[in-house]
Design an enzyme around this catalytic site. Structure first.
Site, mmCIF file in Angstrom:
data_model
loop_
_atom_site.group_PDB
_atom_site.id
_atom_site.type_symbol
_atom_site.label_atom_id
_atom_site.label_comp_id
_atom_site.label_asym_id
_atom_site.label_seq_id
_atom_site.Cartn_x
_atom_site.Cartn_y
_atom_site.Cartn_z
ATOM 1 N N PRO A 1 1.685 -7.569 5.259
ATOM 2 C CA PRO A 1 2.247 -7.547 6.611
ATOM 3 C C PRO A 1 2.203 -6.133 7.172
ATOM 4 O O PRO A 1 2.288 -5.156 6.422
ATOM 5 C CB PRO A 1 3.700 -8.010 6.408
ATOM 6 C CG PRO A 1 3.739 -8.598 5.034
ATOM 7 C CD PRO A 1 2.687 -7.914 4.243
ATOM 8 N N ASP A 2 2.048 -6.021 8.504
ATOM 9 C CA ASP A 2 2.129 -4.698 9.084
ATOM 10 C C ASP A 2 3.602 -4.301 9.197
ATOM 11 O O ASP A 2 4.487 -5.027 8.776
ATOM 12 C CB ASP A 2 1.396 -4.615 10.425
ATOM 13 C CG ASP A 2 2.050 -5.464 11.511
ATOM 14 O OD1 ASP A 2 3.194 -5.925 11.297
ATOM 15 O OD2 ASP A 2 1.429 -5.672 12.548
ATOM 16 N N PHE A 3 3.864 -3.152 9.797
ATOM 17 C CA PHE A 3 5.227 -2.645 9.814
ATOM 18 C C PHE A 3 5.996 -2.997 11.085
ATOM 19 O O PHE A 3 7.182 -3.269 11.024
ATOM 20 C CB PHE A 3 5.228 -1.117 9.650
ATOM 21 C CG PHE A 3 5.024 -0.678 8.234
ATOM 22 C CD1 PHE A 3 6.087 -0.316 7.436
ATOM 23 C CD2 PHE A 3 3.761 -0.658 7.682
ATOM 24 C CE1 PHE A 3 5.915 0.065 6.121
ATOM 25 C CE2 PHE A 3 3.564 -0.270 6.372
ATOM 26 C CZ PHE A 3 4.641 0.090 5.586
ATOM 27 N N ARG A 4 5.328 -2.994 12.223
ATOM 28 C CA ARG A 4 6.070 -2.983 13.473
ATOM 29 C C ARG A 4 6.044 -4.283 14.275
ATOM 30 O O ARG A 4 6.623 -4.324 15.349
ATOM 31 C CB ARG A 4 5.563 -1.833 14.355
ATOM 32 C CG ARG A 4 5.747 -0.484 13.679
ATOM 33 C CD ARG A 4 5.419 0.672 14.612
ATOM 34 N NE ARG A 4 5.541 1.944 13.931
ATOM 35 C CZ ARG A 4 6.683 2.563 13.694
ATOM 36 N NH1 ARG A 4 7.814 2.016 14.074
ATOM 37 N NH2 ARG A 4 6.710 3.717 13.058
ATOM 38 N N ASN B 1 -3.530 4.261 5.664
ATOM 39 C CA ASN B 1 -2.884 3.276 4.804
ATOM 40 C C ASN B 1 -2.428 3.874 3.482
ATOM 41 O O ASN B 1 -3.043 4.810 2.961
ATOM 42 C CB ASN B 1 -3.832 2.104 4.549
ATOM 43 C CG ASN B 1 -4.222 1.399 5.831
ATOM 44 O OD1 ASN B 1 -3.491 1.443 6.825
ATOM 45 N ND2 ASN B 1 -5.376 0.756 5.827
ATOM 46 N N ASP C 1 -1.835 1.694 0.813
ATOM 47 C CA ASP C 1 -1.944 0.566 -0.115
ATOM 48 C C ASP C 1 -2.958 0.733 -1.241
ATOM 49 O O ASP C 1 -3.024 -0.098 -2.144
ATOM 50 C CB ASP C 1 -2.252 -0.722 0.656
ATOM 51 C CG ASP C 1 -3.459 -0.569 1.577
ATOM 52 O OD1 ASP C 1 -4.344 0.259 1.280
ATOM 53 O OD2 ASP C 1 -3.523 -1.290 2.602
ATOM 54 N N HIS D 1 -1.516 9.862 5.124
ATOM 55 C CA HIS D 1 -0.080 9.663 4.963
ATOM 56 C C HIS D 1 0.301 9.426 3.506
ATOM 57 O O HIS D 1 1.342 8.843 3.219
ATOM 58 C CB HIS D 1 0.384 8.492 5.822
ATOM 59 C CG HIS D 1 0.090 8.685 7.282
ATOM 60 N ND1 HIS D 1 -0.532 7.732 8.054
ATOM 61 C CD2 HIS D 1 0.311 9.740 8.100
ATOM 62 C CE1 HIS D 1 -0.661 8.193 9.290
ATOM 63 N NE2 HIS D 1 -0.166 9.401 9.338
ATOM 64 N N CYS E 1 8.233 14.090 -8.979
ATOM 65 C CA CYS E 1 9.648 14.369 -8.712
ATOM 66 C C CYS E 1 9.774 15.033 -7.347
ATOM 67 O O CYS E 1 8.995 15.931 -7.011
ATOM 68 C CB CYS E 1 10.204 15.276 -9.809
ATOM 69 S SG CYS E 1 11.886 15.882 -9.498
ATOM 70 N N CYS F 1 13.050 12.131 -12.886
ATOM 71 C CA CYS F 1 12.201 13.116 -13.550
ATOM 72 C C CYS F 1 12.582 13.202 -15.025
ATOM 73 O O CYS F 1 13.767 13.231 -15.374
ATOM 74 C CB CYS F 1 12.375 14.471 -12.875
ATOM 75 S SG CYS F 1 11.351 15.795 -13.568
ATOM 76 N N THR G 1 -7.022 0.461 13.824
ATOM 77 C CA THR G 1 -5.965 1.432 14.075
ATOM 78 C C THR G 1 -5.633 1.485 15.555
ATOM 79 O O THR G 1 -6.498 1.259 16.403
ATOM 80 C CB THR G 1 -6.369 2.836 13.592
ATOM 81 O OG1 THR G 1 -5.382 3.793 14.009
ATOM 82 C CG2 THR G 1 -7.723 3.247 14.155
ATOM 83 N N GLU H 1 -8.646 -4.217 20.008
ATOM 84 C CA GLU H 1 -8.675 -3.741 21.380
ATOM 85 C C GLU H 1 -9.168 -2.310 21.436
ATOM 86 O O GLU H 1 -9.208 -1.617 20.415
ATOM 87 C CB GLU H 1 -7.280 -3.828 22.003
ATOM 88 C CG GLU H 1 -6.229 -3.027 21.256
ATOM 89 C CD GLU H 1 -4.825 -3.226 21.808
ATOM 90 O OE1 GLU H 1 -4.686 -3.986 22.792
ATOM 91 O OE2 GLU H 1 -3.889 -2.615 21.278
#
Length: 413
Positions: free
Chosen positions: A53-56, A127, A129, A146, A154, A178, A220, A246
């Site tokens: 699933p996407d986030f938003r 991503n 994942d 990201h 840690c 840790c 994206t 799009e």
């Protein structure tokens, strides 16, 4: 360097490099040997067909479903300040999204095929994942803008944490610490949380698109900076191909921009067909199928709709969240009963005598420990004590640019 003006180019303006702005023209450009250094930029859209699933999305996105964890706001699950005081929500999510549960998509396999043919200069991904790695794209060809689940360390002393131990912790939904005795800090995957800097690898390679001879952008929204600026680094005469639902960003404003609008996997198959790479692409993709031979996917299974896959994943995530909440509730009840029993024993033992300093310290510690347990009856109890962290009503927009959005692209996308 920001995004370009979004006005589409006049159709009467001819391309500078391509014969025309079509899939076939891009394919001929590649087949003729003009594309030897291809940069690919991807977001959550290349992973959604894998069932992640996407986030938003308002109703089906991960942020919406995380509301059941009683977070101060959904994005808190990726906030480093919140994580320091309450890491359990993140590990509940990680249990569902950890690599190994999802199969790379045909779009991931296309990037792998570009690499196999010696054409891939670099893959920039939002991503987290790791599906590109599982598809077989070499580590040195990937820039995870990201971060990702690929590595963990840690958060205090930065000591790397063994992968097998992390996998076991996520599987058991246990928060790892840790193993350096003098540290004992919290451990988390190298995913960029709100409040953290982007990886050095991203900054080191950010200008690389300026040396590319073809740019492919897939799945994206190109709204999260600084990732959104990457396509603009390509030279003016370099063809840029957008495979997306799009038109986004500045794509479609240059003479050699080609738009393949629609589902990412469908767009990739269309380009592969024009390149006559269809059989190779299918072979590479089948290598990612971990099912036994007698359970290989059949055409009917492949026709299962995205909505059905998404509903299945949301149901599973909801189940995991419910289990975690049940564990929290049971632990809360046990602690309350334990405190009540201890208090009654102490009262019966000596109702008039003051408690010893050692017992005072012990009881203070025990009460402090219970203050981190979510209390559905008391909203104040949901904010960890001594944290100094007062989350805003809405996440800081500047911080949102730093978080990964699904995939899990980066959660921020």
């Amino acid at each position: 360097m920001g995004q370009e003006q979004s006005s589409p180019i006049d159709e009467n303006i001819p391309p500078q490099t391509l014969k025309d702005r079509s899939v076939e023209s891009v394919a001929n450009y590649i087949k003729d040997g003009h594309a030897k250094n291809v940069v690919v930029m991807v977001g959550a859209g290349v992973s959604t067909s894998a069932g992640i699933p996407d986030f938003r999305s308002p109703e089906t996105g991960l942020y919406s479903n995380l509301a059941r964890l009683n977070l101060p706001y959904p994005e808190a699950v990726f906030d480093i300040s919140f994580f320091r005081n309450n890491p359990l929500p993140f590990y509940t999510l990680a249990h569902e999204l950890y690599p190994g549960k999802y199969r790379p998509t045909i779009s991931h396999s296309f990037v792998r095929l570009l690499s196999d043919k010696g054409l891939l200069l670099k893959l920039f991904t939002q991503n987290i994942d790791c599906l590109d790695r599982e598809a077989g794209v070499p580590d040195d060809k990937i820039v995870e803008a990201h971060g990702s689940f690929a590595l963990q360390r840690c958060i205090e002393c930065k000591t790397p944490y063994p992968e097998d131990m992390m996998k076991q912790a996520v599987s058991e939904r246990v928060v790892p610490h840790c193993f350096t005795p003098q540290c004992n800090g919290l451990v988390k995957p190298d995913i960029v949380f709100f409040g953290e800097q982007l990886p050095e690898n991203f900054h080191r390679n950010r200008s690389l698109p300026s040396t590319a001879d073809l740019c492919i952008v897939m799945g994206t929204s190109l709204t999260v900076q600084p990732f959104a600026s990457l396509p603009s680094f390509c030279s003016e005469e370099v063809p840029r191909v957008l495979i997306n639902l799009e038109r986004v960003g500045g794509l479609g404003t240059r003479a050699d921009d080609v738009l393949i609008l629609g589902d990412c996997d469908a767009g990739v198959r269309k380009l592969a067909a024009a390149l006559q790479w269809e059989e190779e692409l299918e072979r590479v993709w089948q290598e990612t199928n971990r099912e036994p031979n007698d359970k290989k996917e059949n055409p009917d299974a492949l026709k299962k709709s995205k909505d059905e896959n998404l509903d299945s994943q949301i149901t599973q995530l909801t189940k995991e969240v419910d289990e975690s909440l049940k564990i929290q509730d049971e632990h809360t009840s046990w602690l309350r009963e334990h405190l009540a029993e201890k208090g009654e024993e102490r009262s019966n033992a000596n109702t008039n005598a003051a408690a010893s300093p050692a017992r005072q310290v012990s009881m203070m510690k025990l009460k402090a420990d219970t203050s981190n347990v979510t209390d559905k009856e008391s909203p104040e109890a949901r904010t960890p004590p001594e944290s100094g962290f007062n989350p805003p009503a809405e996440p800081n927009k500047d911080s949102l640019a730093k978080i990964p959005l699904t995939g899990i692209g980066n959660p921020s996308l």
